[in-house]
Design a protein around this motif. Structure first.
Motif, PDB file in Angstrom:
ATOM      1  N   ALA A 199      50.356  -9.143  22.635  1.00 40.62           N
ATOM      2  CA  ALA A 199      49.004  -9.431  23.137  1.00 40.62           C
ATOM      3  C   ALA A 199      49.147  -9.971  24.560  1.00 40.62           C
ATOM      4  O   ALA A 199      50.079 -10.729  24.850  1.00 40.62           O
ATOM      5  N   VAL A 200      48.239  -9.535  25.430  1.00 33.95           N
ATOM      6  CA  VAL A 200      48.206 -10.056  26.795  1.00 33.95           C
ATOM      7  C   VAL A 200      46.807 -10.631  26.997  1.00 33.95           C
ATOM      8  O   VAL A 200      45.821  -9.908  26.843  1.00 33.95           O
ATOM      9  N   VAL A 201      46.723 -11.903  27.315  1.00 32.04           N
ATOM     10  CA  VAL A 201      45.413 -12.533  27.520  1.00 32.04           C
ATOM     11  C   VAL A 201      45.166 -12.648  29.017  1.00 32.04           C
ATOM     12  O   VAL A 201      45.934 -13.292  29.738  1.00 32.04           O
ATOM     13  N   GLY A 202      44.076 -11.998  29.471  1.00 29.76           N
ATOM     14  CA  GLY A 202      43.778 -11.906  30.901  1.00 29.76           C
ATOM     15  C   GLY A 202      43.974 -10.469  31.340  1.00 29.76           C
ATOM     16  O   GLY A 202      45.084  -9.936  31.238  1.00 29.76           O
ATOM     17  N   ALA A 203      42.882  -9.836  31.778  1.00 29.90           N
ATOM     18  CA  ALA A 203      42.978  -8.439  32.233  1.00 29.90           C
ATOM     19  C   ALA A 203      42.742  -8.378  33.734  1.00 29.90           C
ATOM     20  O   ALA A 203      41.969  -7.566  34.232  1.00 29.90           O
ATOM     21  N   GLY A 204      43.401  -9.273  34.479  1.00 30.70           N
ATOM     22  CA  GLY A 204      43.345  -9.250  35.940  1.00 30.70           C
ATOM     23  C   GLY A 204      44.543  -8.469  36.470  1.00 30.70           C
ATOM     24  O   GLY A 204      45.124  -7.639  35.769  1.00 30.70           O
ATOM     25  N   TYR A 205      44.938  -8.747  37.702  1.00 30.73           N
ATOM     26  CA  TYR A 205      46.049  -8.017  38.320  1.00 30.73           C
ATOM     27  C   TYR A 205      47.297  -8.115  37.461  1.00 30.73           C
ATOM     28  O   TYR A 205      47.939  -7.106  37.135  1.00 30.73           O
ATOM     29  N   VAL A 206      47.637  -9.332  37.073  1.00 26.96           N
ATOM     30  CA  VAL A 206      48.904  -9.521  36.359  1.00 26.96           C
ATOM     31  C   VAL A 206      48.790  -9.055  34.906  1.00 26.96           C
ATOM     32  O   VAL A 206      49.653  -8.326  34.406  1.00 26.96           O
ATOM     33  N   GLY A 207      47.711  -9.452  34.237  1.00 27.23           N
ATOM     34  CA  GLY A 207      47.568  -9.099  32.829  1.00 27.23           C
ATOM     35  C   GLY A 207      47.468  -7.604  32.610  1.00 27.23           C
ATOM     36  O   GLY A 207      48.137  -7.043  31.727  1.00 27.23           O
ATOM     37  N   LEU A 208      46.664  -6.945  33.428  1.00 30.25           N
ATOM     38  CA  LEU A 208      46.475  -5.496  33.249  1.00 30.25           C
ATOM     39  C   LEU A 208      47.775  -4.735  33.495  1.00 30.25           C
ATOM     40  O   LEU A 208      48.114  -3.813  32.753  1.00 30.25           O
ATOM     41  N   VAL A 263      46.142 -15.573  32.669  1.00 39.56           N
ATOM     42  CA  VAL A 263      44.823 -15.885  33.222  1.00 39.56           C
ATOM     43  C   VAL A 263      44.996 -16.608  34.559  1.00 39.56           C
ATOM     44  O   VAL A 263      46.094 -17.029  34.917  1.00 39.56           O
ATOM     45  N   GLY A 264      43.892 -16.746  35.283  1.00 42.36           N
ATOM     46  CA  GLY A 264      43.959 -17.325  36.620  1.00 42.36           C
ATOM     47  C   GLY A 264      44.275 -18.818  36.599  1.00 42.36           C
ATOM     48  O   GLY A 264      43.945 -19.528  35.636  1.00 42.36           O
ATOM     49  N   THR A 265      44.929 -19.266  37.670  1.00 44.38           N
ATOM     50  CA  THR A 265      45.210 -20.697  37.875  1.00 44.38           C
ATOM     51  C   THR A 265      44.764 -21.056  39.292  1.00 44.38           C
ATOM     52  O   THR A 265      45.589 -21.333  40.156  1.00 44.38           O
ATOM     53  N   PRO A 266      43.438 -21.008  39.525  1.00 42.96           N
ATOM     54  CA  PRO A 266      42.945 -21.187  40.898  1.00 42.96           C
ATOM     55  C   PRO A 266      43.175 -22.604  41.422  1.00 42.96           C
ATOM     56  O   PRO A 266      43.395 -23.528  40.639  1.00 42.96           O
ATOM     57  N   PRO A 267      43.100 -22.762  42.740  1.00 41.75           N
ATOM     58  CA  PRO A 267      43.332 -24.098  43.299  1.00 41.75           C
ATOM     59  C   PRO A 267      42.119 -25.007  43.089  1.00 41.75           C
ATOM     60  O   PRO A 267      40.979 -24.554  43.137  1.00 41.75           O
ATOM     61  N   MET A 294      46.771 -18.878  15.068  1.00 36.62           N
ATOM     62  CA  MET A 294      48.145 -18.485  14.709  1.00 36.62           C
ATOM     63  C   MET A 294      48.268 -18.399  13.186  1.00 36.62           C
ATOM     64  O   MET A 294      47.758 -19.258  12.473  1.00 36.62           O
ATOM     65  N   ASP A 295      48.950 -17.347  12.716  1.00 31.02           N
ATOM     66  CA  ASP A 295      49.111 -17.187  11.269  1.00 31.02           C
ATOM     67  C   ASP A 295      50.592 -17.116  10.895  1.00 31.02           C
ATOM     68  O   ASP A 295      50.942 -16.677   9.804  1.00 31.02           O
ATOM     69  N   GLY A 296      51.452 -17.510  11.821  1.00 34.26           N
ATOM     70  CA  GLY A 296      52.888 -17.474  11.590  1.00 34.26           C
ATOM     71  C   GLY A 296      53.581 -17.763  12.904  1.00 34.26           C
ATOM     72  O   GLY A 296      52.923 -18.098  13.902  1.00 34.26           O
ATOM     73  N   PHE A 297      54.902 -17.605  12.951  1.00 31.40           N
ATOM     74  CA  PHE A 297      55.655 -17.894  14.182  1.00 31.40           C
ATOM     75  C   PHE A 297      55.214 -16.966  15.322  1.00 31.40           C
ATOM     76  O   PHE A 297      55.097 -15.751  15.136  1.00 31.40           O
ATOM     77  N   LYS A 298      54.950 -17.553  16.491  1.00 32.65           N
ATOM     78  CA  LYS A 298      54.562 -16.769  17.679  1.00 32.65           C
ATOM     79  C   LYS A 298      55.365 -17.241  18.884  1.00 32.65           C
ATOM     80  O   LYS A 298      55.649 -18.438  19.023  1.00 32.65           O
ATOM     81  N   VAL A 299      55.667 -16.278  19.736  1.00 32.15           N
ATOM     82  CA  VAL A 299      56.214 -16.633  21.046  1.00 32.15           C
ATOM     83  C   VAL A 299      55.055 -16.569  22.030  1.00 32.15           C
ATOM     84  O   VAL A 299      54.414 -15.526  22.174  1.00 32.15           O
ATOM     85  N   VAL A 300      54.758 -17.685  22.662  1.00 36.74           N
ATOM     86  CA  VAL A 300      53.672 -17.740  23.645  1.00 36.74           C
ATOM     87  C   VAL A 300      54.328 -17.785  25.031  1.00 36.74           C
ATOM     88  O   VAL A 300      55.095 -18.707  25.331  1.00 36.74           O
ATOM     89  N   VAL A 301      54.032 -16.761  25.830  1.00 30.78           N
ATOM     90  CA  VAL A 301      54.722 -16.605  27.111  1.00 30.78           C
ATOM     91  C   VAL A 301      53.755 -16.899  28.247  1.00 30.78           C
ATOM     92  O   VAL A 301      52.722 -16.239  28.374  1.00 30.78           O
ATOM     93  N   ASN A 302      54.104 -17.844  29.087  1.00 29.99           N
ATOM     94  CA  ASN A 302      53.265 -18.151  30.228  1.00 29.99           C
ATOM     95  C   ASN A 302      53.637 -17.269  31.399  1.00 29.99           C
ATOM     96  O   ASN A 302      54.717 -17.416  31.975  1.00 29.99           O
ATOM     97  N   LYS A 303      52.755 -16.316  31.737  1.00 26.28           N
ATOM     98  CA  LYS A 303      53.001 -15.451  32.896  1.00 26.28           C
ATOM     99  C   LYS A 303      52.206 -15.936  34.103  1.00 26.28           C
ATOM    100  O   LYS A 303      52.515 -15.593  35.243  1.00 26.28           O
TER     101      LYS A 303
END
Ligand SMILES: NC(=O)c1ccc[n+]([C@@H]2O[C@H](COP(=O)([O-])OP(=O)(O)OC[C@H]3O[C@@H](n4cnc5c(N)ncnc54)[C@H](O)[C@@H]3O)[C@@H](O)[C@H]2O)c1
Length: 479
Positions: A4-13, A84-88, A110-119
């Protein structure tokens, strides 16, 4: 793998499309319903070369889906990217509200073990805050990984698919080991030729992204400062750039003098780094200077124009080539063109602007900057073709180095211009050739001669639009 990718901006898409291209089963989530509807219908909300093909191909193959429903995506995925965005914020720090809101939602579903990746680009310590949000809102085991993104807008797919390096920070312990195994499997296709992954701890991965962007921004500001010195001393910054960049210890990238850097990353990331350091009682003096030099550089073209025409630009018309902060994108965030346009309009100039793709974004950004709808700014016109921006202008300003500006028809340009004067904010043209062709040419640090004030005989411009023509006096003498 299920992603799963959360955020459909430049990086997410780009992340979603590229991971789907490798055969993964990817759901890309955004909270913006309009954006998701457009993507579901086969459209792409941003301009990024090739991205529409990649998105559509993978959608048709059933490997890439778009949705606003985060719970189902969390249940679907073993690895969840936050992009997702991290604006100033006002004080320069990165606004983490979107990252933490997503973390809370992931925790809840969450319904079990997940790897959550901060991009997303986030300051050191954010992974701990994400962990806390997951722990507070969920009951399952997880690992929070830092995997900062280094893609460049305009070349995003190529950068993602052929990375110089993949930085991954994993936490210690059994969950961290499990995450490392999954991340190694996910990125294995990128490491077939040689190992590109640089493994490290989470804090170091978070800081690596800021250090990289600060270093690149610093190179640009360094060359911009050198360009000012080159002008003063009669040297050519482009020759200096080639000489410096040929040193294998330095390399040729990010050494171009210009009108300053913009975009969504360098300005905000340098400020966030300064803020992070301040919170530890430290000063990042090089990074502070990088920002200050960049802010000043955004004014250089305006200063060149004023040096030639005087501070009062009423009755003068200028063509602008390029609005986006760099070529191959419609991103207007912190684009130098915004500063230049605001300054020239404030001095009474009339502007004809052309950008191959960023016009709509530019209109939105400029309306916000200037505090009124574009339709209420009669001195600012947008045209579809580069040559149309030269109609009866007193000078051309080049603001973005789009490929289509590299080899223009100089004779046709001169014919349309009221005076053949070019302020080249991206050093696209050869000063000697421009002089031969009869142009008064001023680049950035190119042994500039056009800075001398000249007496410009004023006659009325040919009408462009009724409103614009009315705004111009019949004739003036400068200076
Ligand atoms: N743009 C770049 O070139 C680039 C390169 C490297 C890293 N980054 C970093 O990556 C991150 C994302 O940047 P971007 O340029 O892709 O941002 P962006 O603004 O283009 O996209 C962010 C997307 O996230 C969505 N979003 C926000 N909150 C959400 C939520 N709670 N749930 C679902 N979706 C949500 C927004 O609707 C938007 O579509 C930033 O931290 C940025 O610094 C950007």
């Amino acid at each position: 793998m299920k992603i799963a990718v959360v955020g459909a901006g430049y990086v997410g898409l780009v992340t979603a499309a590229c991971l789907a291209e490798l055969g993964n089963d990817v759901v890309c989530i955004d909270r913006d319903h309009g954006r998701v509807a457009l993507l579901q219908a086969g459209g792409v909300p941003i301009y990024e070369p090739g991205l529409d093909d990649w998105v559509q191909r993978n959608q048709h193959a059933g490997r890439l889906r778009f949705s606003t429903a985060l719970p189902a995506a969390v249940a679907h995925a073993e690895v969840i990217f936050i992009a997702v965005g991290t604006p100033p914020q006002e004080d320069g720090s990165a606004d983490l509200q979107h990252v933490l809101a997503v973390a809370q939602q992931i925790g809840r579903h969450m319904d079990g073990f997940k790897v959550v990746v901060n991009k997303s680009t986030v300051p050191v310590g954010t992974a701990q805050q994400v962990e806390q949000a997951l722990r507070e809102h969920g009951q399952h085991d997880f690992a929070v990984v830092s995997n900062p993104e280094f893609l460049k807008e305009g070349a995003a797919i190529d950068d993602f698919m052929h990375p110089d390096r993949i930085v991954i920070g994993v936490p210690e312990g059994a969950a961290g080991e499990r995450a490392r195994t999954l991340m190694a499997r996910l990125y294995a296709p990128f490491n077939r030729h040689h190992e590109r992954t640089v493994w490290m701890d989470v804090a170091s991965a978070e800081l690596t992204k800021y250090a990289s962007n600060a270093m690149l921004a610093m190179r640009i500001s360094f060359m911009n400062e050198m360009a000012l010195l080159a002008d003063a001393l009669g040297a050519d910054i482009d020759a200096v750039r080639r000489g410096v960049g040929a040193d294998s210890r330095i390399g040729p990238s990010f050494l171009y003098a210009g009108t300053g850097y913009g975009g969504s990353c360098f300005p905000k990331d340098t400020r966030a780094l300064v803020h992070s350091a301040a919170s530890q009682g430290l000063r990042m003096r090089l990074v502070e200077a990088t920002e200050a030099v960049n802010a000043a550089q955004k004014q250089v073209l305006v200063q060149q124009v004023c040096a030639r025409f005087g501070n009062d630009l009423r009755g003068l018309r200028f063509g602008l080539w390029g609005l986006a902060f760099k070529p191959n994108t419609n991103d207007m965030r912190e684009a130098p063109s915004r500063t230049v346009i605001a300054e020239l309009l404030a001095r009474g100039a009339e502007l004809l602007a052309h950008d191959p793709v960023a016009t709509s974004e530019a209109q939105r950004a400029l309306a916000a900057d200037l505090g009124r709808p574009i339709a209420d700014i009669p001195q600012l016109h947008f045209v579809d073709m580069p040559l149309d921006a030269l109609h009866d202008v007193d000078a051309l300003l080049v603001l973005t180095e789009w490929k289509c500006f590299h080899h223009p028809d100089f004779a046709a340009m001169a014919q349309r211009m009221r005076a053949p004067v070019v302020f080249d904010g991206r050093n696209l043209f050869d000063p000697a050739q421009m002089q031969e062709l009869g142009f008064v040419y001023q680049g950035i640090g190119r042994r500039n001669r056009a800075a001398r004030p000249v007496r410009v005989p004023r006659a009325s411009h040919g009408p462009l639009l009724a409103t614009a023509a009315q705004a111009r006096p019949a004739s003036r003498l400068h200076p």
